[in-house]
Design an enzyme around this catalytic site. Structure first.
Site, PDB file in Angstrom:
ATOM      1  N   GLU A  20       0.457   3.541   3.480  1.00  0.00           N
ATOM      2  CA  GLU A  20       0.315   2.148   3.323  1.00  0.00           C
ATOM      3  C   GLU A  20       1.560   1.466   3.003  1.00  0.00           C
ATOM      4  OE1 GLU A  20      -2.926   1.167   0.839  1.00  0.00           O
ATOM      5  OE2 GLU A  20      -4.262   2.975   1.348  1.00  0.00           O
ATOM      6  N   HIS A  68       3.281   0.821  -1.637  1.00  0.00           N
ATOM      7  CA  HIS A  68       3.246  -0.504  -1.728  1.00  0.00           C
ATOM      8  C   HIS A  68       4.517  -0.891  -2.375  1.00  0.00           C
ATOM      9  CE1 HIS A  68      -0.425  -1.326   0.633  1.00  0.00           C
ATOM     10  NE2 HIS A  68      -0.937  -0.397  -0.031  1.00  0.00           N
TER      11      HIS A  68
END
Ligand code: G3I
Length: 359
Positions: free
Chosen positions: A279, A251
């Site tokens: 992610e 992220h």
């Protein structure tokens, strides 16, 4: 050169009568058509990625529950572009195990069924985490033996339910602090530091073939946290703890991809581990400008390129299909535009950049 010059002259200047001696001729110049614009590559990302033995995934949550045409649009894009799904929330303890003797598999089952119907793999997320634990668990009083049995039973039940259908699990999620020490959590407090190793052994007992991952953020670059994880993984490998790989969540803020990402992937690969980008998103301050979107495209390229440098890195998952579903605006007010598609499902420069990289 000459033909090119004549064409330029014809196209731009003929009307002004400024093309040299020929302009007095009664013969009209032959004006070739302009060169065609290069066709946009409409080959889906998952097809392009497969040519590099790379899986490209997306996390899904509320988009999967849209109805009507929203649902059709979302699911069509999902199935067309991505080869892996991660249930963003539906396999977490509070969702899948809402009461001590109650499991609620239906939401995650429907995601797994969609994946299977569309030739996609599934990443299971997650089995032991400090967050999104149900109140019945965290408000209870448990002896170490009881808490250990609860962890064992949960993993046996959930992994057993999806045996052979989930390609890999985030077995332990975010168990470290940035300084490399173990994060305070229900599991650390009630089971003790051995819970990490135990969760991996439980998962292997429940599925002999699934990939088993340790997943975390701020481990993408070389730092105290990733050094600590490296030492833990080295120890696990040496002692035969069944770990397949590490998940770099990824992220990032715009411009925030660590310069040591590729080297860090390589060092974990050197332990015989897989490294998956689990992610990925790149957030920016809103409203997004074209300059920011171009910089985001560059960041996405940097991450996927770093992954592709090492064969051990063969999966990249984006945390959300589009900016409409992304978790970012809800958690970081004023930030967003973090995924490959905008809120109207139009592809962004980051998408085009990945198509170019994977062609
Ligand atoms: O389900 C309820 C819904 O009934 C209610 O109407 C709504 C109102 O806010 O909330 C819904 O729950 C939300 C849930 O997502 C499902 O959408 C929670 O409030 C919200 O906190 C929860 O956020 C998730 C977050 O994990 C929780 O920590 C995000 O969607 C999810 O993207 C995020 O994912 C994590 C990974 O699991 C681990 N790594 C970091 C990543 C980002 O934080």
């Amino acid at each position: 050169m000459r033909a090119h010059g004549a064409w330029l002259c014809a196209a731009a200047l003929a009307a002004a009568g400024a093309c040299g001696g020929d302009h007095a001729s009664t013969t009209q110049p032959v004006i070739p058509p302009p060169p065609p614009a290069p066709a946009a590559d409409t080959t889906p990302l998952r097809v392009l990625a497969a040519r590099h033995s790379l899986l490209i995934g997306a996390a899904v949550d509320r988009g999967f529950r849209y109805t009507g045409s929203d649902s059709a649009t979302f699911r069509a894009l999902l199935a067309k572009q991505f080869s892996v799904l991660t249930p963003e929330n539906d396999m977490k303890w509070d969702h899948i195990h809402p009461a001590r003797n109650t499991y609620r598999f239906e939401p995650a089952d429907s995601i797994v069924a969609f994946a299977e119907a569309n030739g996609m793999k599934v990443r299971g997320h997650n089995l032991a985490w400090h967050s999104q634990l149900p109140a019945w668990l965290t408000s209870g009083t448990w002896t170490p033996a009881e808490a250990t049995a609860l962890l064992d039973d949960h993993i046996a039940t959930v992994v057993g339910h999806y045996r052979g259908r989930v390609m890999e699990w985030d077995v332990v999620n975010e168990a470290l602090n940035d300084d490399g020490t173990k994060r305070s959590s229900f599991w650390l407090a009630n089971v003790g530091p051995g819970y990490i190793e135990r969760a991996f052994r439980d998962a292997r007992a429940a599925d002999s073939a699934a990939g088993l991952f340790y997943n975390d953020y701020n481990i993408e670059g070389m730092n105290a946290k990733s050094d600590s994880l490296y030492a833990m993984m080295q120890d696990f490998k040496a002692r035969g703890v069944p770990v397949t790989g590490v998940g770099f969540e990824s992220h990032f803020q715009l411009g925030g991809v660590p310069s040591s990402l590729a080297a860090n992937i390589a060092r974990f690969a050197g332990l015989g581990l897989k490294v998956h980008i689990t992610e990925l998103d790149v957030r920016m301050l809103l409203p997004a400008t074209s300059t920011q979107l171009d910089a985001q495209a560059s960041d996405y390229t940097t991450v996927v390129s770093a992954c592709m440098q090492t064969t051990a890195c063969d999966l990249v998952t984006i945390w959300g299909v589009s900016d409409r579903e992304s978790w970012i605006p809800g958690t970081f007010p004023g930030w967003g535009a973090a995924t490959l598609f905008d809120a109207q499902y139009q592809s962004k420069p980051a998408y085009a950049a990945l198509v170019k990289l994977l062609q």
